[in-house]
Scaffold this active site. Structure first.
Site: not given
Length: 414
Positions: A130, A207, A232-233, A385
């Site tokens: 990322f 991560d 928040y995912k 995605r």
């Protein structure tokens, strides 16, 4: 163009057999016809969260005022961290803390890790990690005079054991990897990769932004050194919700090589309210903190952890595997004749909680889908995605979304 009839089981049959189907009703907006394929970027809010926030404003903030810090709030980063460790991370108490953003925590942990390996001059990471991970590593390398060793990976895959073994060695201070690749959903073999790094004398920082809350993790059992993730995912804590950090107890208790993070603030001090002239780090995981805890941001996280504890992370993973398998199979059946290919691992044991479908026109398709309340993500170069949050996503929703993708691709051909 002749319509394609899928051979996979119908979504109604799959939803009827889903033991977690009833959890969908606990999320705001799940009853609407909107198709949400972005749960791996921002999870839906729980229905209980709005009333909880209102009660907090009226009773705790408005009623207790400054007393709330002594009565509860100052302990929340560690208390919620322990809950997160127990429910999702396979981490014993005293090793996980909530606060800051993922970027800030990455910087703190990367900087602390390289300081624990003096004389070693390299950080190992992959080109498809990322962007934040890569940018933070670049910054720390420039700050500390270190070299980045890059692993080249297939964008539809991720870091393999032989690739890591080839680049780690006596110069490696830290290996920085994502457990689930943000683009392809490649699920890394974390225990094996951690052992390879340790055999070279390096520390490992995982991560877990695309893992926590959807893929079972065993940080203690895997002998992981450090980990970081957002909330928040799949943890549904809301936009801008605080991140969290894990530091293995053996690092926190090592007196010969003390764990020292670089952003020294008053909350991470041994006695925050002494207001002393010099900084002395707090014992244990609290030393990772810097500033005032994000109390409001931790409330939705607590709500979701309660739901995940009730459902069970293994059951959540089983639903996730079923959803991603259905999306991959249906995508190939309905979209394969249009040139769409699966850009995620086929093997479920190598796939996280999302599926990526590749086609040269997916950027245009994404924009069109958003106009009709079908919300996927687009990821360069050609990836659509589909982030499928297990407790809030139905099989019918997946089928409706894939059919919408086909409609837009066919329309673009005209």
């Amino acid at each position: 163009m002749t319509p394609v009839t899928p051979a996979t089981p119908g979504p109604a049959t799959l939803d009827a057999a889903d033991p977690l189907a009833a959890y969908r009703d606990r999320f705001v907006g799940a009853e609407s016809p909107l198709v949400y394929f972005d749960g791996n970027s921002l999870g839906r809010p729980l229905r209980v969260t709005g009333p909880r926030l209102a009660r907090f404003v009226d009773q705790e903030w408005g009623g207790r005022l400054i007393r709330g810090w002594d009565e509860d709030w100052l302990a929340l980063p560690e208390r919620v961290g322990d809950d997160l460790g127990r429910v999702c991370l396979g981490a014993a108490p005293g090793q996980t803390v909530v606060g800051d953003s993922t970027t800030v925590l990455l910087y703190k942990l990367v900087r602390a890790a390289v300081a624990l390996r003096p004389g070693r001059t390299e950080i190992v990471l992959d080109r498809d990690n990322f962007p934040t991970d890569r940018y933070v590593a670049q910054g720390v390398a420039a700050e500390c005079g270190l070299t980045l060793r890059w692993i080249e990976t297939d964008p539809a895959g991720g870091v393999e054991a032989d690739q890591l073994a080839e680049v780690v060695g006596e110069r490696t201070a830290l290996v920085l990897l994502s457990h689930v690749a943000y683009r392809s959903a490649w699920l890394a073999d974390a225990p094996r990769l951690t052992r390879i790094a340790h055999d070279a004398g390096a520390l490992v920082l995982w991560d877990l932004c695309h893992s926590a809350g959807v893929v079972p993790v065993e940080l203690d059992a895997w002998d992981v050194d450090l980990a970081v993730g957002c909330s928040y995912k799949y943890l549904n804590a809301g936009p801008g919700a605080p991140a969290w950090a894990y530091v293995a107890r053996r690092l926190l208790e090592d007196t010969e090589r003390p764990f020292v993070q670089p952003v020294q603030g008053w909350i991470g001090a041994a006695d925050s309210f002494a207001m002393g002239p010099d900084y002395r780090p707090a014992p244990g995981i609290r030393r990772v903190l810097s500033g005032t805890p994000p109390v409001l941001g931790m409330l939705p996280l607590r709500d979701m952890l309660e739901v995940l504890a009730e459902a069970g992370i293994e059951a959540v993973r089983a639903k996730s595997v079923a959803l991603t398998s259905y999306a991959a199979e249906l995508g190939e059946e309905l979209l394969g004749d249009l040139g769409v290919r699966l850009a995620s691992p086929r093997e479920v044991e190598r796939r996280g909680g999302h599926v990526t479908l590749d086609h040269p026109q997916m950027r245009e398709v994404t924009a069109r889908l958003w106009q009709r309340d079908v919300l996927p993500d687009f990821r360069e170069p050609h990836g659509l995605r589909l982030g499928l949050s297990p407790l809030s996503t139905s099989f019918a929703e997946v089928a409706s979304g894939i059919e919408a993708v086909r409609h837009e691709l066919v329309d673009l051909r005209r």
